[in-house]
Write an enzyme that holds these catalytic residues in place. Structure first.
Site, PDB file in Angstrom:
ATOM      1  N   CYS A  54      -5.878  12.260  12.935  1.00 10.58           N
ATOM      2  CA  CYS A  54      -6.245  10.569  12.662  1.00 10.58           C
ATOM      3  C   CYS A  54      -5.950  10.270  14.258  1.00 10.58           C
ATOM      4  O   CYS A  54      -5.697  10.860  15.169  1.00 10.58           O
ATOM      5  CB  CYS A  54      -5.356   9.786  11.813  1.00 10.58           C
ATOM      6  SG  CYS A  54      -3.644   9.443  11.854  1.00 10.58           S
ATOM      7  N   LYS A  79       0.299  -0.397  -0.034  1.00 12.56           N
ATOM      8  CA  LYS A  79      -0.095  -0.230  -0.027  1.00 12.56           C
ATOM      9  C   LYS A  79       0.959   1.489   0.130  1.00 12.56           C
ATOM     10  O   LYS A  79       0.948   2.443  -0.216  1.00 12.56           O
ATOM     11  CB  LYS A  79      -0.800  -0.169   0.956  1.00 12.56           C
ATOM     12  CG  LYS A  79      -1.731   1.406   1.393  1.00 12.56           C
ATOM     13  CD  LYS A  79      -2.745   1.307   2.555  1.00 12.56           C
ATOM     14  CE  LYS A  79      -1.819   1.464   3.632  1.00 12.56           C
ATOM     15  NZ  LYS A  79      -1.558   3.072   4.590  1.00 12.56           N
ATOM     16  N   ASN A  80       1.878   1.173   0.908  1.00  8.12           N
ATOM     17  CA  ASN A  80       2.460   2.230   0.849  1.00  8.12           C
ATOM     18  C   ASN A  80       3.036   2.339  -0.332  1.00  8.12           C
ATOM     19  O   ASN A  80       4.422   4.078  -0.641  1.00  8.12           O
ATOM     20  CB  ASN A  80       2.997   2.405   2.219  1.00  8.12           C
ATOM     21  CG  ASN A  80       2.008   2.647   3.722  1.00  8.12           C
ATOM     22  OD1 ASN A  80       0.534   2.912   3.229  1.00  8.12           O
ATOM     23  ND2 ASN A  80       2.595   2.201   5.012  1.00  8.12           N
ATOM     24  N   ARG A 101      -0.654  14.171  12.756  1.00  6.36           N
ATOM     25  CA  ARG A 101       0.117  14.147  11.365  1.00  6.36           C
ATOM     26  C   ARG A 101      -0.099  15.888  10.363  1.00  6.36           C
ATOM     27  O   ARG A 101      -0.839  15.777  10.022  1.00  6.36           O
ATOM     28  CB  ARG A 101      -0.732  13.335  10.637  1.00  6.36           C
ATOM     29  CG  ARG A 101      -0.906  12.041  11.669  1.00  6.36           C
ATOM     30  CD  ARG A 101      -1.314  10.534  11.536  1.00  6.36           C
ATOM     31  NE  ARG A 101       0.134  10.288   9.918  1.00  6.36           N
ATOM     32  CZ  ARG A 101      -0.057   9.253   9.657  1.00  6.36           C
ATOM     33  NH1 ARG A 101      -2.044   8.159   9.274  1.00  6.36           N
ATOM     34  NH2 ARG A 101       0.352   8.937   8.378  1.00  6.36           N
ATOM     35  N   ARG A 132      -8.468  -0.938   4.485  1.00  8.42           N
ATOM     36  CA  ARG A 132      -8.101   0.325   3.872  1.00  8.42           C
ATOM     37  C   ARG A 132      -6.422  -0.598   3.395  1.00  8.42           C
ATOM     38  O   ARG A 132      -5.746  -0.078   2.650  1.00  8.42           O
ATOM     39  CB  ARG A 132      -8.057   0.950   5.153  1.00  8.42           C
ATOM     40  CG  ARG A 132      -9.086   1.969   5.066  1.00  8.42           C
ATOM     41  CD  ARG A 132      -8.404   3.175   5.430  1.00  8.42           C
ATOM     42  NE  ARG A 132      -7.523   4.592   5.564  1.00  8.42           N
ATOM     43  CZ  ARG A 132      -7.435   5.415   5.916  1.00  8.42           C
ATOM     44  NH1 ARG A 132      -7.918   5.836   6.837  1.00  8.42           N
ATOM     45  NH2 ARG A 132      -6.036   5.795   5.310  1.00  8.42           N
ATOM     46  N   ASP A 166       5.145   0.931  12.342  1.00  8.00           N
ATOM     47  CA  ASP A 166       3.335  -0.154  11.643  1.00  8.00           C
ATOM     48  C   ASP A 166       2.791  -0.956  12.480  1.00  8.00           C
ATOM     49  O   ASP A 166       2.063  -1.870  12.001  1.00  8.00           O
ATOM     50  CB  ASP A 166       2.726   0.035  10.384  1.00  8.00           C
ATOM     51  CG  ASP A 166       2.904   1.467   9.510  1.00  8.00           C
ATOM     52  OD1 ASP A 166       3.227   1.951   8.670  1.00  8.00           O
ATOM     53  OD2 ASP A 166       2.495   2.088  10.518  1.00  8.00           O
TER      54      ASP A 166
HETATM   55  C1  EPZ Z   1       4.668   6.852   6.413  1.00  3.04           C
HETATM   56  O1  EPZ Z   1       3.341   7.915   6.653  1.00  3.04           O
HETATM   57  C2  EPZ Z   1       2.871   5.868   5.821  1.00  3.04           C
HETATM   58  N1  EPZ Z   1       1.641   6.186   5.590  1.00  3.04           N
HETATM   59  C3  EPZ Z   1       2.426   5.369   7.914  1.00  3.04           C
HETATM   60  O2  EPZ Z   1       1.877   3.910   7.442  1.00  3.04           O
HETATM   61  C4  EPZ Z   1       3.437   5.132   8.689  1.00  3.04           C
HETATM   62  O3  EPZ Z   1       3.693   4.992   9.498  1.00  3.04           O
HETATM   63  C5  EPZ Z   1       4.623   5.766   8.395  1.00  3.04           C
HETATM   64  O4  EPZ Z   1       5.557   6.590   7.055  1.00  3.04           O
HETATM   65  C6  EPZ Z   1       5.442   5.928   8.999  1.00  3.04           C
HETATM   66  O5  EPZ Z   1       6.560   5.210   9.562  1.00  3.04           O
HETATM   67  C7  EPZ Z   1       2.528   6.209   3.581  1.00  3.04           C
HETATM   68  O6  EPZ Z   1       3.274   5.447   3.543  1.00  3.04           O
HETATM   69  C8  EPZ Z   1       0.298   6.247   2.981  1.00  3.04           C
HETATM   70  P1  EPZ Z   1       5.947  10.811   8.495  1.00  3.04           P
HETATM   71  P2  EPZ Z   1       3.913   9.967   6.924  1.00  3.04           P
HETATM   72  O7  EPZ Z   1       6.047  11.306   7.894  1.00  3.04           O
HETATM   73  O8  EPZ Z   1       4.622   9.804   5.813  1.00  3.04           O
HETATM   74  C9  EPZ Z   1       5.537  13.191  11.953  1.00  3.04           C
HETATM   75  C10 EPZ Z   1       0.034   2.123   8.125  1.00  3.04           C
HETATM   76  O9  EPZ Z   1      -0.863   2.321   8.408  1.00  3.04           O
HETATM   77  N2  EPZ Z   1       5.686  15.025  10.652  1.00  3.04           N
HETATM   78  O10 EPZ Z   1       7.102   9.428   7.976  1.00  3.04           O
HETATM   79  O11 EPZ Z   1       2.663  10.729   7.477  1.00  3.04           O
HETATM   80  C11 EPZ Z   1       4.423  12.758  11.828  1.00  3.04           C
HETATM   81  O12 EPZ Z   1       3.543  13.244  12.824  1.00  3.04           O
HETATM   82  C12 EPZ Z   1       0.437   4.221   7.821  1.00  3.04           C
HETATM   83  O13 EPZ Z   1       0.048   2.031   6.699  1.00  3.04           O
HETATM   84  C13 EPZ Z   1       5.582  15.981  10.746  1.00  3.04           C
HETATM   85  O14 EPZ Z   1       6.178  16.794  12.487  1.00  3.04           O
HETATM   86  O15 EPZ Z   1       4.400   9.298   8.067  1.00  3.04           O
HETATM   87  C14 EPZ Z   1       5.058  11.725  12.919  1.00  3.04           C
HETATM   88  O16 EPZ Z   1       4.867  11.615  13.773  1.00  3.04           O
HETATM   89  C15 EPZ Z   1       0.191   4.527   9.196  1.00  3.04           C
HETATM   90  N3  EPZ Z   1       5.277  17.140  10.083  1.00  3.04           N
HETATM   91  C16 EPZ Z   1       6.649  12.072  12.107  1.00  3.04           C
HETATM   92  O17 EPZ Z   1       6.767  12.877  11.231  1.00  3.04           O
HETATM   93  C17 EPZ Z   1       5.296  16.178   8.663  1.00  3.04           C
HETATM   94  O18 EPZ Z   1       5.162  17.758   7.384  1.00  3.04           O
HETATM   95  C18 EPZ Z   1       6.695  10.724  10.772  1.00  3.04           C
HETATM   96  O19 EPZ Z   1       5.793  10.330   9.600  1.00  3.04           O
HETATM   97  C19 EPZ Z   1       5.478  15.102   8.395  1.00  3.04           C
HETATM   98  C20 EPZ Z   1       5.052  14.589   9.154  1.00  3.04           C
END
Ligand code: EPZ
Length: 427
Positions: free
Chosen positions: A120, A26-27, A125, A401, A309
């Site tokens: 969420c 998915k990701n 996020r 999902r 995850d």
């Molecule tokens: C990706 O989400 C994945 N989703 C998530 O999988 C996964 O948990 C996550 O990466 C971490 O590996 C997809 O790829 C669609 P991040 P993403 O930006 O990109 C903070 C699942 O279950 N952050 O690496 O949104 C954020 O809040 C999902 O399949 C900011 O502060 O994750 C988090 O604490 C859930 N500002 C941390 O960084 C930003 O602009 C890591 O988030 C962006 C993120």
């Protein structure tokens, strides 16, 4: 669809066995779909999972003007006329990962509007790092009450350092830089496989990218990109979830099409718990019969550390192992929703700040539980497989999902969402 049939009923107590083929990731698929917008023609993603999030992204591409169709699990996207540049909050609220389309729309059309992605249950996020990298590459971004309006005639390559690792923001920067003027150097990038696979896909379209999979990615902007045509890699989180299913039921399974080399940190923990595994000609033979050791301390980390995850699925397994285990969730600020449902099934779990303290070995009993997000919902299915009696997991739409056929894969012969709610007599 939420409501009467948004549940599955699971009879627990049997060790899991059999061979399971792992679906496409998915990701990995979602950002690759966004990247397809950068070619004014037909691109194809082979072995694409037919899951709700992919179908939602497909709908968004159609809304932008793309024509899409499926041939089995191969998703075709004709983006010749995909020149619309507005994605309303109805979509971004439903699926946060649509935010990476902003960089793609700006690269393609020089402007874009995106409704704010909702938070969420796993955390706020924010998208500040997405906006930071787009601004650093020259985008004008206006944060309006309902959403973000952005414009950029053509991105200008630059050196950008992310203050913290972010998978999505790294992908956002890559999608902006591939058609920029000049060189871009992205530093402190996320190293998750899904970043690497996006770069591999873009390179197949003609992009000039080096360093993917490391924290330093170098991109030379070019004038246009050709058609994408790539196999979606197997989903490492689905594979890890199923290994947890073998662990929690003390069963033995064989995974086909498993994501070789992408689960090392997780498999390290699995081995310490007493699990065994062996890679053999593209398959992974998994033996959970020896699972018996608690995990004194484990924290989730950015790749290649233990993946956030798989935190909830692992928690379900630890609830069945006598002794004290402790997990620390370091990536998201509120990712323990499954714990309260597991406690209702008889697990002994206490949350203290970022830590989950698990006193494992108490019997799990089937009852009605509520999934509130994707991976927590998967953890409830795992617990139901190990519980005495029958469990009704509400909120199956969350699980759909990310898991294309989790019931079939895990041999859940229980009714999948067709039974009318009232007929289930549960404690
Ligand atoms: C990706 O989400 C994945 N989703 C998530 O999988 C996964 O948990 C996550 O990466 C971490 O590996 C997809 O790829 C669609 P991040 P993403 O930006 O990109 C903070 C699942 O279950 N952050 O690496 O949104 C954020 O809040 C999902 O399949 C900011 O502060 O994750 C988090 O604490 C859930 N500002 C941390 O960084 C930003 O602009 C890591 O988030 C962006 C993120």
């Amino acid at each position: 669809m939420k409501g009467l049939n948004d549940h599955i009923r699971i009879a627990g107590g049997k060790p899991l066995e059999g061979t399971i083929s792992i679906q496409g990731s998915k990701n990995a698929a979602l950002p690759m779909m966004a990247a397809s917008l950068l070619h004014r023609g037909v691109s194809v993603l082979k072995g694409c999972p037919r899951i709700a999030d992919v179908l939602c992204m497909e709908e968004i591409l159609q809304r932008l003007g793309a024509v899409t169709w499926w041939e089995g699990h191969d998703l075709y996207m004709d983006c010749t006329d995909a020149d619309k540049t507005e994605i309303p909050a109805a979509f971004t609220g439903k699926m946060r990962s649509s935010v990476v389309l902003l960089g793609a729309m700006l690269s393609r059309s020089g402007r874009g509007y995106l409704g704010y992605p909702g938070g969420c249950v796993i955390g706020k996020r924010p998208i500040d790092l997405h906006l930071m990298v787009l601004r650093s590459l020259g985008a004008e971004i206006e944060e309006r009450p309902q959403g973000i309006a952005a414009s950029c005639k053509r991105f200008q390559g630059a050196e950008v350092t992310f203050p913290k690792r972010s998978v999505g923001a790294t992908q956002q920067g890559i999608l902006a830089a591939v058609l920029a003027r000049g060189e871009t150097e992205l530093l402190n990038c996320a190293c998750e496989p899904e970043v690497k696979w996006l770069c591999v896909y873009l390179r197949s379209m003609g992009a000039v990218i080096r360093g993917e999979g490391t924290s330093r990615i170098l991109i030379t902007g070019i004038e246009s990109l050709g058609a994408g045509n790539m196999q979606v890699p197997p989903d490492r989180i689905v594979a890890g979830t199923y290994i947890c299913a073998a662990a929690i039921t003390r069963g033995k399974i064989v995974l086909e099409n498993h994501p070789e080399g992408e689960l090392d940190a997780f498999l390290e923990v699995y081995r310490k718990m007493g699990g065994q595994y062996q890679g053999k000609s593209g398959k992974l033979i998994v033996d959970g019969t020896g699972i018996k050791n608690p995990v004194a301390f484990l924290e989730t980390e950015v790749y290649p550390g233990f993946p956030t995850d798989l935190q909830s699925p692992l928690m379900a397994v630890l609830a069945t192992i006598p002794g004290k285990s402790r997990i620390r969730e370091q990536i998201f600020e509120d990712r323990y929703k499954a714990a309260e449902e597991l406690v209702r099934m008889g697990a002994h779990i206490r949350i203290e700040g970022r830590d989950a303290l698990i006193e494992g070995g108490y019997p799990l009993r089937g009852c009605r539980v509520y999934a509130r997000e994707l991976r927590g919902g998967a953890a409830l299915i795992l617990a139901a497989l190990a519980a005495e009696g029958t469990t009704c997991v509400e909120g199956y739409s969350f699980i759909r999902r990310g898991y294309e056929h989790i019931c079939q894969d895990l041999g859940i012969s229980g009714v999948e969402g067709t039974e009318i709610y009232e007929s289930i007599q549960l404690p």
